[in-house]
Design a protein around this motif. Structure first.
Motif, PDB file in Angstrom:
ATOM      1  N   LYS A  10      -5.337   1.677   7.148  1.00 27.11           N
ATOM      2  CA  LYS A  10      -4.923   0.289   6.923  1.00 27.11           C
ATOM      3  C   LYS A  10      -3.406   0.158   7.162  1.00 27.11           C
ATOM      4  N   GLU A  56      -1.287   7.580  -0.403  1.00 24.21           N
ATOM      5  CA  GLU A  56      -2.722   7.498  -0.705  1.00 24.21           C
ATOM      6  C   GLU A  56      -3.510   7.604   0.596  1.00 24.21           C
ATOM      7  N   ASP A  57      -4.350   8.635   0.699  1.00 21.66           N
ATOM      8  CA  ASP A  57      -5.095   8.841   1.944  1.00 21.66           C
ATOM      9  C   ASP A  57      -5.987   7.651   2.314  1.00 21.66           C
ATOM     10  N   ASP A  58      -6.517   6.988   1.270  1.00 17.04           N
ATOM     11  CA  ASP A  58      -7.438   5.877   1.544  1.00 17.04           C
ATOM     12  C   ASP A  58      -6.769   4.745   2.310  1.00 17.04           C
ATOM     13  N   TYR A  59      -5.469   4.625   2.170  1.00 18.24           N
ATOM     14  CA  TYR A  59      -4.758   3.514   2.802  1.00 18.24           C
ATOM     15  C   TYR A  59      -4.269   3.842   4.214  1.00 18.24           C
ATOM     16  N   THR A  60      -4.303   5.139   4.569  1.00 20.07           N
ATOM     17  CA  THR A  60      -3.642   5.560   5.812  1.00 20.07           C
ATOM     18  C   THR A  60      -3.983   4.679   7.005  1.00 20.07           C
ATOM     19  N   MET A 108       0.844  -1.202   0.000  1.00 21.09           N
ATOM     20  CA  MET A 108       0.000   0.000   0.000  1.00 21.09           C
ATOM     21  C   MET A 108       0.876   1.249   0.000  1.00 21.09           C
ATOM     22  N   HIS A 128      -9.199   8.447  14.823  1.00 22.49           N
ATOM     23  CA  HIS A 128      -9.693   9.408  13.846  1.00 22.49           C
ATOM     24  C   HIS A 128     -11.089   9.871  14.247  1.00 22.49           C
ATOM     25  N   CYS A 175      -4.340   4.802  14.834  1.00 23.18           N
ATOM     26  CA  CYS A 175      -5.557   4.897  14.012  1.00 23.18           C
ATOM     27  C   CYS A 175      -6.663   5.729  14.636  1.00 23.18           C
TER      28      CYS A 175
END
Lengths: 284, 267
Positions: A85, A79-83, A75, B228, B226
């Motif tokens: 994960k 990419e923000d979508d992966y942050t 990953m 958020h 994590c």
């Protein structure tokens, strides 16, 4: 497959002078590349200001490189979508144990990560139990982290990361504030996790004694990787290490000096047992 | 001197009060505070004292530990008592020039001092028996309805719990800085109030700097795990009312009713 793949990453901190005008940015990373395979125990060595902490923050998507790329388990960190994960895959433990604890009870502290990633309640309890068992802190699950010793706090911090089921743990000088006993406990836990659970460990340190048992070592200086190899390979280059203002284990120096004065010893001796064995096998 | 502060500290113990839902305890504390202000005479303190003693006994927190939380408030109680004695009009007992000590004043002073004492003890029981996280959860769930008014309930609750978590750490730090400054000749003990207040500056500046550094470290550590916001967050210890909680609500209701009836009867 490599779990961490950093390719030629560059990162600079913006700087301002006293009047608030932008000045020359401080280049912390200057083309660092590093590949780590699953299940490896890797140490990153470097003195203060070598960029090793900045690099660690890139592995958790806390920082994103200005140039180059970092892939965690395939990953891309930019990419923000992966942050989220990525942060789940590569957990991070910091230097100061007090400043990374959110809760006043150990089990809630360990449960904080799983709560954030939306793990169902019963599953959280199972994870907390197994994570605390893995670091040998289950007996303290209802204690106040403030009352624990430094080594215990740091083991709780490791458990908090473990509870998120990471494939990889990045530790930024976790033992810098601990006494020798606490340091040993933390290192034992890390090696145990690495061997038994196959967790990839990236240990950042400037303590030489912590390096000897790792699979590979990367030495950083001025934002670059200047040496990389097995501990034996790295420590056989005693002079080079000294020029980087890094220590070498005392046994290695002794072996190096003995070799310089004529004993036919091999390079990169790391433990006293090894040195004894080598000397005993000499036929003089 | 700083280590005695028990305000906002959790006392680990396995008691009925500890097991109660934090929402029950929050409401109970609120009701308790309200009842202290309803009463006009000393009679209101009878049910309040019974209620308080019952709770402390059930919570199994040592009384001496609870009282340690009251200690730092004593100067405040004394000051308020002094003002009450001097400023309440009524029948003079003694008077020096413009200062008149009245019987009403003395009565008010004692009345207020007792009220403050009950107030502090009662509310410290809440934090002594509730972990900051449970408190946060309770506030968050109990005040959920405020979200319609765009109040960031989760964030406020989170900030509160972190603040509570850091109280002992910052107290320890203050002690350390104090000793470090004293080792370099700083004097915190002598001089008048102005001088002492000024002496606090070399204590407060490093404390603030370090607090900011800790805040930024913690923010990063939370992000790394994590965090958020409340979105998609699950609970390790979700709040579910049990039988015990309904019984507690009943007792709180009965207590409130008693006080209101007493007030209605003019006591």
């Amino acid at each position: 497959m490599s779990i961490i793949s950093a390719k030629k990453i560059k990162y600079a901190y913006p700087r301002k002078d006293d009047e608030g005008n932008e000045t020359e940015p401080f280049v912390a990373l200057d083309g660092v590349s590093l590949e780590a395979n699953e299940g490896e125990f890797i140490t990153i060595l470097g003195h203060n200001g070598s960029g090793k902490s900045t690099f660690a923050k890139h592995l958790n998507a806390l920082l994103v490189p200005d140039e180059g790329s970092v892939f965690i388990d395939g990953m891309d960190t930019s990419e923000d979508d992966y942050t989220l994960k990525i942060r789940e895959t590569a957990g991070m433990v910091f230097q100061n144990p007090d400043n990374q604890m959110v809760s006043s009870v150990v089990d809630e502290e360990v449960g904080f990560g799983p709560e954030n990633i939306g793990v169902p309640t019963e599953e959280i309890w199972k994870r907390v139990e197994s994570a605390l068992n893995a670091v040998g802190m289950y007996a303290y699950k209802e204690s106040n982290p403030g009352r624990l010793s430094g080594g215990q706090k740091q083991r709780v911090a490791i458990a908090s990361v473990l509870a998120m089921n990471p494939k990889c743990i990045v530790l930024d000088e976790p033992t810098a504030m601990l006494d020798p006993g606490g340091r040993k406990d933390v290192l034992d836990v890390l090696h145990d996790l690495n061997k038994r659970n196959g967790v990839t460990v990236i240990l950042i340190t400037h303590n030489m004694e912590e390096v000897t048992a790792s699979d590979r070592v990367f030495v950083m200086d001025k934002g670059r990787v200047v040496m990389n190899g097995t501990p034996e390979e790295i420590f056989s280059r005693v002079e080079e290490m000294k020029s980087l203002r890094l220590d070498v284990p005392k046994v290695t120096i002794l072996a190096h000096e003995l070799k310089k004065s004529g004993l036919p010893l091999k390079d990169g001796i790391l433990t006293s047992e090894e040195l004894v064995r080598e000397i005993m096998s000499l036929r003089i | 001197m700083f280590r005695d502060i028990t305000l906002g500290q959790y006392y680990p113990e396995q008691s009925i009060i500890h097991r109660l839902d934090p929402r029950v305890k929050l409401l109970g504390t609120l009701v308790y505070i309200i009842t202290l202000f309803i009463g006009k005479s000393f009679f209101v303190y009878i049910p309040a004292a019974v209620f308080l003693v019952m709770i402390i006994a059930l919570s199994r927190v040592p009384v001496s530990y609870v009282m340690r939380g009251v200690k730092p408030i004593i100067p405040l109680i004394i000051i308020s008592a002094a003002f009450n004695i001097i400023l309440t009009p009524g029948n003079d007992i003694v008077s020096f020039g413009i200062i008149h000590i009245t019987s009403e004043g003395i009565y008010m002073a004692i009345f207020m001092a007792v009220r403050l004492f009950f107030l502090i003890t009662g509310s410290s029981i809440l934090t002594l028996t509730t972990t900051p996280t449970a408190l946060t959860d309770g506030l968050e769930k109990g005040l959920r309805f405020l979200i319609i008014f765009k109040v960031p309930v989760h964030e406020i609750a989170m900030m509160m719990s972190i603040a509570l978590r850091f109280i002992p750490i910052l107290i320890e730090e203050t002690d350390k800085i104090r000793k470090a400054q004293m080792a370099r000749g700083a004097d915190f003990e002598s001089g008048n109030i102005m001088k002492r207040a000024k002496a606090m500056i070399p204590l407060l500046v490093p404390l603030f700097v370090s607090a900011f550094r800790r805040a930024s470290d913690l923010a990063m550590a939370m992000e790394a795990r994590c965090y958020h916001g409340s979105q998609g967050r699950t609970r390790m210890k979700p709040l579910v009312y049990k039988r015990l909680d309904f019984i507690a609500y009943g007792i709180i209701g009965a207590y409130l009713a008693t006080v209101i009836i007493m007030r209605a009867c003019g006591l």
